[in-house]
Scaffold this motif. Sequence first.
Motif, PDB file in Angstrom:
ATOM      1  N   SER A   1       6.186   1.092 -10.373  1.00  0.00           N
ATOM      2  CA  SER A   1       5.778   2.023 -11.232  1.00  0.00           C
ATOM      3  C   SER A   1       3.823   2.689 -11.156  1.00  0.00           C
ATOM      4  O   SER A   1       4.005   3.898 -11.042  1.00  0.00           O
ATOM      5  CB  SER A   1       5.451   1.886 -12.752  1.00  0.00           C
ATOM      6  N   TRP A   2       3.702   2.069 -10.506  1.00  0.00           N
ATOM      7  CA  TRP A   2       1.891   2.373 -10.050  1.00  0.00           C
ATOM      8  C   TRP A   2       2.433   2.990  -8.368  1.00  0.00           C
ATOM      9  O   TRP A   2       1.948   3.786  -7.959  1.00  0.00           O
ATOM     10  CB  TRP A   2       1.162   1.274  -9.747  1.00  0.00           C
ATOM     11  N   ARG A   3       2.978   2.576  -7.357  1.00  0.00           N
ATOM     12  CA  ARG A   3       3.515   2.997  -6.563  1.00  0.00           C
ATOM     13  C   ARG A   3       4.332   4.402  -6.243  1.00  0.00           C
ATOM     14  O   ARG A   3       3.679   5.043  -5.667  1.00  0.00           O
ATOM     15  CB  ARG A   3       4.425   1.861  -5.619  1.00  0.00           C
ATOM     16  N   GLU A   4       4.972   4.516  -7.314  1.00  0.00           N
ATOM     17  CA  GLU A   4       5.414   5.479  -7.560  1.00  0.00           C
ATOM     18  C   GLU A   4       4.920   6.850  -8.027  1.00  0.00           C
ATOM     19  O   GLU A   4       5.069   7.779  -7.718  1.00  0.00           O
ATOM     20  CB  GLU A   4       6.942   5.556  -8.664  1.00  0.00           C
ATOM     21  N   SER A   5       3.703   6.392  -8.825  1.00  0.00           N
ATOM     22  CA  SER A   5       2.332   7.583  -9.720  1.00  0.00           C
ATOM     23  C   SER A   5       1.380   8.190  -8.709  1.00  0.00           C
ATOM     24  O   SER A   5       1.423   9.194  -8.545  1.00  0.00           O
ATOM     25  CB  SER A   5       1.974   6.916 -10.489  1.00  0.00           C
ATOM     26  N   ILE A   6       1.391   6.757  -7.718  1.00  0.00           N
ATOM     27  CA  ILE A   6       0.808   7.292  -7.068  1.00  0.00           C
ATOM     28  C   ILE A   6       1.694   8.565  -5.689  1.00  0.00           C
ATOM     29  O   ILE A   6       1.007   9.282  -5.430  1.00  0.00           O
ATOM     30  CB  ILE A   6       0.231   6.131  -5.744  1.00  0.00           C
ATOM     31  N   ARG A   7       2.490   7.983  -5.389  1.00  0.00           N
ATOM     32  CA  ARG A   7       3.466   9.203  -4.700  1.00  0.00           C
ATOM     33  C   ARG A   7       3.891  10.144  -5.080  1.00  0.00           C
ATOM     34  O   ARG A   7       3.560  11.008  -4.570  1.00  0.00           O
ATOM     35  CB  ARG A   7       4.932   8.214  -4.026  1.00  0.00           C
ATOM     36  N   SER A   8       3.741  10.145  -6.609  1.00  0.00           N
ATOM     37  CA  SER A   8       3.933  11.512  -7.082  1.00  0.00           C
ATOM     38  C   SER A   8       2.481  12.480  -7.364  1.00  0.00           C
ATOM     39  O   SER A   8       2.355  13.205  -7.421  1.00  0.00           O
ATOM     40  CB  SER A   8       4.392  11.078  -8.623  1.00  0.00           C
ATOM     41  N   GLN A   9       1.771  11.783  -7.080  1.00  0.00           N
ATOM     42  CA  GLN A   9      -0.022  12.324  -6.318  1.00  0.00           C
ATOM     43  C   GLN A   9      -0.488  12.855  -5.058  1.00  0.00           C
ATOM     44  O   GLN A   9      -1.822  13.070  -4.901  1.00  0.00           O
ATOM     45  CB  GLN A   9      -0.880  11.911  -7.074  1.00  0.00           C
ATOM     46  N   GLY A  10       1.016  12.328  -4.450  1.00  0.00           N
ATOM     47  CA  GLY A  10       1.091  12.748  -3.088  1.00  0.00           C
ATOM     48  C   GLY A  10       0.382  11.850  -2.422  1.00  0.00           C
ATOM     49  O   GLY A  10      -0.086  12.273  -0.958  1.00  0.00           O
ATOM     50  N   TYR A  11      -0.249  10.525  -2.440  1.00  0.00           N
ATOM     51  CA  TYR A  11      -0.017   9.757  -1.703  1.00  0.00           C
ATOM     52  C   TYR A  11       0.976   8.928  -0.939  1.00  0.00           C
ATOM     53  O   TYR A  11       1.996   8.781  -1.181  1.00  0.00           O
ATOM     54  CB  TYR A  11      -0.368   8.483  -2.494  1.00  0.00           C
ATOM     55  N   GLU A  12       0.867   7.742   0.879  1.00  0.00           N
ATOM     56  CA  GLU A  12       1.629   7.792   0.817  1.00  0.00           C
ATOM     57  C   GLU A  12       1.964   6.276   1.295  1.00  0.00           C
ATOM     58  O   GLU A  12      -0.274   5.632   2.341  1.00  0.00           O
ATOM     59  CB  GLU A  12       2.105   8.724   2.298  1.00  0.00           C
ATOM     60  N   VAL A  13       1.891   5.337   1.170  1.00  0.00           N
ATOM     61  CA  VAL A  13       1.954   3.153   1.474  1.00  0.00           C
ATOM     62  C   VAL A  13       2.659   3.435   2.982  1.00  0.00           C
ATOM     63  O   VAL A  13       3.524   3.233   2.455  1.00  0.00           O
ATOM     64  CB  VAL A  13       1.677   2.948   0.568  1.00  0.00           C
ATOM     65  N   LYS A  14       2.020   2.738   4.443  1.00  0.00           N
ATOM     66  CA  LYS A  14       3.534   3.000   5.306  1.00  0.00           C
ATOM     67  C   LYS A  14       2.550   2.065   6.271  1.00  0.00           C
ATOM     68  O   LYS A  14       0.953   1.835   6.203  1.00  0.00           O
ATOM     69  CB  LYS A  14       3.202   4.166   5.963  1.00  0.00           C
ATOM     70  N   THR A  15       3.423   1.137   7.303  1.00  0.00           N
ATOM     71  CA  THR A  15       2.795   1.180   8.735  1.00  0.00           C
ATOM     72  C   THR A  15       2.503   1.553   9.303  1.00  0.00           C
ATOM     73  O   THR A  15       3.792   2.371   9.578  1.00  0.00           O
ATOM     74  CB  THR A  15       3.920  -0.237   9.233  1.00  0.00           C
ATOM     75  N   PRO A  16       1.784   1.674  10.414  1.00  0.00           N
ATOM     76  CA  PRO A  16       0.872   3.266  11.244  1.00  0.00           C
ATOM     77  C   PRO A  16       2.411   3.068  11.777  1.00  0.00           C
ATOM     78  O   PRO A  16       1.867   1.326  12.574  1.00  0.00           O
ATOM     79  CB  PRO A  16      -0.436   2.896  10.836  1.00  0.00           C
ATOM     80  N   SER A  17       2.641   3.479  12.755  1.00  0.00           N
ATOM     81  CA  SER A  17       2.854   3.427  14.246  1.00  0.00           C
ATOM     82  C   SER A  17       1.414   2.730  15.520  1.00  0.00           C
ATOM     83  O   SER A  17       0.371   3.098  14.970  1.00  0.00           O
ATOM     84  CB  SER A  17       3.682   4.577  14.855  1.00  0.00           C
ATOM     85  N   ARG A  18       2.032   2.550  16.397  1.00  0.00           N
ATOM     86  CA  ARG A  18       1.595   2.379  17.873  1.00  0.00           C
ATOM     87  C   ARG A  18       0.487   3.266  18.282  1.00  0.00           C
ATOM     88  O   ARG A  18      -1.289   3.180  18.534  1.00  0.00           O
ATOM     89  CB  ARG A  18       1.705   1.716  18.838  1.00  0.00           C
ATOM     90  N   ASP A  19       1.030   4.574  18.212  1.00  0.00           N
ATOM     91  CA  ASP A  19       0.755   5.980  18.584  1.00  0.00           C
ATOM     92  C   ASP A  19      -0.897   5.748  17.851  1.00  0.00           C
ATOM     93  O   ASP A  19      -1.547   6.960  17.374  1.00  0.00           O
ATOM     94  CB  ASP A  19       1.501   7.031  17.883  1.00  0.00           C
ATOM     95  N   GLU A  20      -0.758   5.906  16.021  1.00  0.00           N
ATOM     96  CA  GLU A  20      -1.591   6.038  14.816  1.00  0.00           C
ATOM     97  C   GLU A  20      -3.283   5.258  15.217  1.00  0.00           C
ATOM     98  O   GLU A  20      -4.096   5.043  14.160  1.00  0.00           O
ATOM     99  CB  GLU A  20      -0.922   5.983  13.766  1.00  0.00           C
ATOM    100  N   MET A  21      -2.707   3.871  16.114  1.00  0.00           N
ATOM    101  CA  MET A  21      -3.996   2.384  16.263  1.00  0.00           C
ATOM    102  C   MET A  21      -5.270   2.973  16.347  1.00  0.00           C
ATOM    103  O   MET A  21      -5.904   1.990  15.663  1.00  0.00           O
ATOM    104  CB  MET A  21      -3.751   1.038  17.176  1.00  0.00           C
ATOM    105  N   GLU A  22      -5.612   3.966  16.962  1.00  0.00           N
ATOM    106  CA  GLU A  22      -7.007   4.318  17.608  1.00  0.00           C
ATOM    107  C   GLU A  22      -7.398   4.752  16.426  1.00  0.00           C
ATOM    108  O   GLU A  22      -8.301   5.160  15.295  1.00  0.00           O
ATOM    109  CB  GLU A  22      -6.834   5.617  18.297  1.00  0.00           C
ATOM    110  N   SER A  23      -6.399   5.641  16.152  1.00  0.00           N
ATOM    111  CA  SER A  23      -7.827   6.039  13.901  1.00  0.00           C
ATOM    112  C   SER A  23      -7.372   5.430  13.216  1.00  0.00           C
ATOM    113  O   SER A  23      -8.199   5.687  12.660  1.00  0.00           O
ATOM    114  CB  SER A  23      -5.657   7.439  13.939  1.00  0.00           C
TER     115      SER A  23
END
Length: 306
Positions: free
Chosen positions: A167-189
Amino acid sequence: MQITNLREDLIRPLVRLTNKALPYDSVTKWSFMRCTFLDPNFDPSLTFVAMEDDLPVGVALGSMRSKELKEMISTDHGWIKLFAVDPGRAAEVAPELLSALETEMSKRGVAEVRVSDFAGWHFFPGIQFKYSNLIRFFTDHGYNKVSEAVDYVIDLSEFVESDLIESWRESIRSQGYEVKTPSRDEMESVVSWVMDTFGPAWKHETLQAFRHDPPSVFIAKKGDKIVGFSVYSALELDWFGPIGVAEDERHNKIGTILLYQCLKEMKLEGLKTAVIPWTSHLFFYANVPTIRKIKYYWILSKKITR
């Protein structure tokens, strides 16, 4: 008894010796290799192995931060990463090993020796308080407690994520947050953000997590902005962490969501136990329902004469 420097062919018998001498811990061949020959700071002349009848009866692994992490290089500090002696030979062997290591560090200009919080290539954050004889040995030789830490040991076999976390995950998702595994292209950032926000030690562990495919990393983003991260299986497969959330984004459940996401992944990958090592955030981790053990460590230090 002879004292020699560490060689790779001694790793297996030293693993067995360490697990005999420190029975409340578990050291693997990988742990030994990671903290010695795979450490860019490794210097065999700072390692001392007591041998008798071609078998080790004691080991003192010293280190100085000479190469990595670059932001933390110091010639004034030395570390004792591991100190383990056959219980039946401690009275004779332990003083000889400690003297040899301290003498070598003194020759190199070390002013302070710490046990055993060598971030990035450590076995343990300190000495488990259960090893009262080992703590007494060091304090009798001039070492003092300068800090403390704990490990949490979590039983993943009974770990189930509750509906509340979802339910907390759904709540932050509705506020515009995303939780994910980054791609290798995102490693530097990702690595750059961790370095800027939390420093070089956590940057190193995050880089290690990107060795896996997919990376054993989760990030929380709001739009294009990273606001939190968590890592698992970076240094040891069963270790969780580090984890961090931007200061202005704390207290909105992002940290807890990242924690549970990693623990869930570790369980799905077949791990039966997760260790949350070297932490002082007692209340944050106490919400995990399947904590089975807490290991309490003393971090020791001694000023030595140069």
